[in-house]
Every structure is written in C-alpha cells, then in structure tokens.
Design a protein around this motif. Structure first.
Motif, PDB file in Angstrom:
ATOM      1  N   LEU A  47       4.899   4.371   8.370  1.00  0.00           N
ATOM      2  CA  LEU A  47       4.153   4.514   7.113  1.00  0.00           C
ATOM      3  C   LEU A  47       4.558   3.450   6.106  1.00  0.00           C
ATOM      4  O   LEU A  47       3.715   2.909   5.383  1.00  0.00           O
ATOM      5  CB  LEU A  47       4.369   5.916   6.520  1.00  0.00           C
ATOM      6  N   GLN A  48       5.868   3.126   6.056  1.00  0.00           N
ATOM      7  CA  GLN A  48       6.317   2.073   5.143  1.00  0.00           C
ATOM      8  C   GLN A  48       5.705   0.731   5.532  1.00  0.00           C
ATOM      9  O   GLN A  48       5.247  -0.023   4.676  1.00  0.00           O
ATOM     10  CB  GLN A  48       7.844   1.980   5.151  1.00  0.00           C
ATOM     11  N   THR A  51       2.104   0.729   4.547  1.00  0.00           N
ATOM     12  CA  THR A  51       1.972   0.549   3.097  1.00  0.00           C
ATOM     13  C   THR A  51       2.173  -0.912   2.709  1.00  0.00           C
ATOM     14  O   THR A  51       1.409  -1.463   1.911  1.00  0.00           O
ATOM     15  CB  THR A  51       2.993   1.440   2.354  1.00  0.00           C
ATOM     16  N   GLN A  52       3.175  -1.563   3.310  1.00  0.00           N
ATOM     17  CA  GLN A  52       3.407  -2.985   3.024  1.00  0.00           C
ATOM     18  C   GLN A  52       2.212  -3.826   3.471  1.00  0.00           C
ATOM     19  O   GLN A  52       1.784  -4.732   2.752  1.00  0.00           O
ATOM     20  CB  GLN A  52       4.676  -3.465   3.729  1.00  0.00           C
ATOM     21  N   GLN A  54      -0.844  -2.836   3.669  1.00  0.00           N
ATOM     22  CA  GLN A  54      -1.943  -2.575   2.739  1.00  0.00           C
ATOM     23  C   GLN A  54      -1.773  -3.383   1.456  1.00  0.00           C
ATOM     24  O   GLN A  54      -2.746  -3.901   0.911  1.00  0.00           O
ATOM     25  CB  GLN A  54      -2.022  -1.080   2.408  1.00  0.00           C
TER      26      GLN A  54
END
Length: 115
Positions: A47-48, A51-52, A54
């Motif tokens: 997920l991290q 997110t990065q 994105q």
C-alpha cells in the motif's frame, strides 16, 4: 413442553470450556499475530508503494496538464498575432484611401473648386 428449538444454542457452552491460563492466552495471541502479521506487513508495504506511485503519477499528470495549458496559450497568442495582422492590413488600407482622398481634394482645390 419445551422443544429443542426453545433452548439457546449457546446455552451451557461457557460451562463446558475449561479455564485457560494466562500464559496459554499469551501463546495463542502470539501464534495468531505471528500467523497474520507477515501478510499484514506485506500489505502495508504494498500500500505504501502504491501510494508513492500515485503521488508520482499525480505529479506527472500535473506537469502534462501544465504543458497542455502552455500549448493553449501559444495557440491563443498565435490567434492574437493573426488578428493583429488582419487589423494592421485594414489600417494600411484605410491610410491609403485617406491619402488618395487627400490627393483628390488637393487637385480639386488647385483646379479652383472649393470643397
């Protein structure tokens, strides 16, 4: 009489459970955590990373949008230049007509005709 459906399905379950020691609860908790924690940590890192990615994608999109805005402003400037050229040509034509009219009126004055 009282049928089997009248009794609660949980009735008597608590009494059937043996008392579990505190150490056993800790061990069961640690076992449960050690079973699920690696998957949760992998999910967290995935997920991290997502997110990065994105954030990078959003920044790239913003740059592309600003490029399109620049292109539009260049097109607007080109339109303004062509419009300015058009009006400049009109002014040149008007000036030529005025000079021609001035020459004609000057010739008429020289001929003795008052205008």
């Amino acid at each position: 009489g009282v049928g089997p459906s009248a009794a609660s399905p949980d009735e008597g379950v608590v009494e059937d459970l043996p008392l579990i020691g505190e150490r056993a609860v800790e061990q069961l908790t640690e076992g449960l955590i050690s079973h699920y924690l690696p998957d949760l940590q992998r999910s967290k890192s995935a997920l991290q990373e997502l997110t990065q990615n994105q954030v990078v994608l959003l920044e790239t999109l913003e740059q592309e949008i600003s490029k399109f805005k620049e292109c539009n402003s260049i097109l607007d400037i080109n339109a303004l230049f062509s419009e300015a050229k058009h009006y400049h040509n009109k002014l040149v034509n008007i000036r030529n007509e005025m000079m021609m009219l001035h020459e004609k009126t000057s010739k008429l004055k020289v001929s003795g005709i008052n205008i």
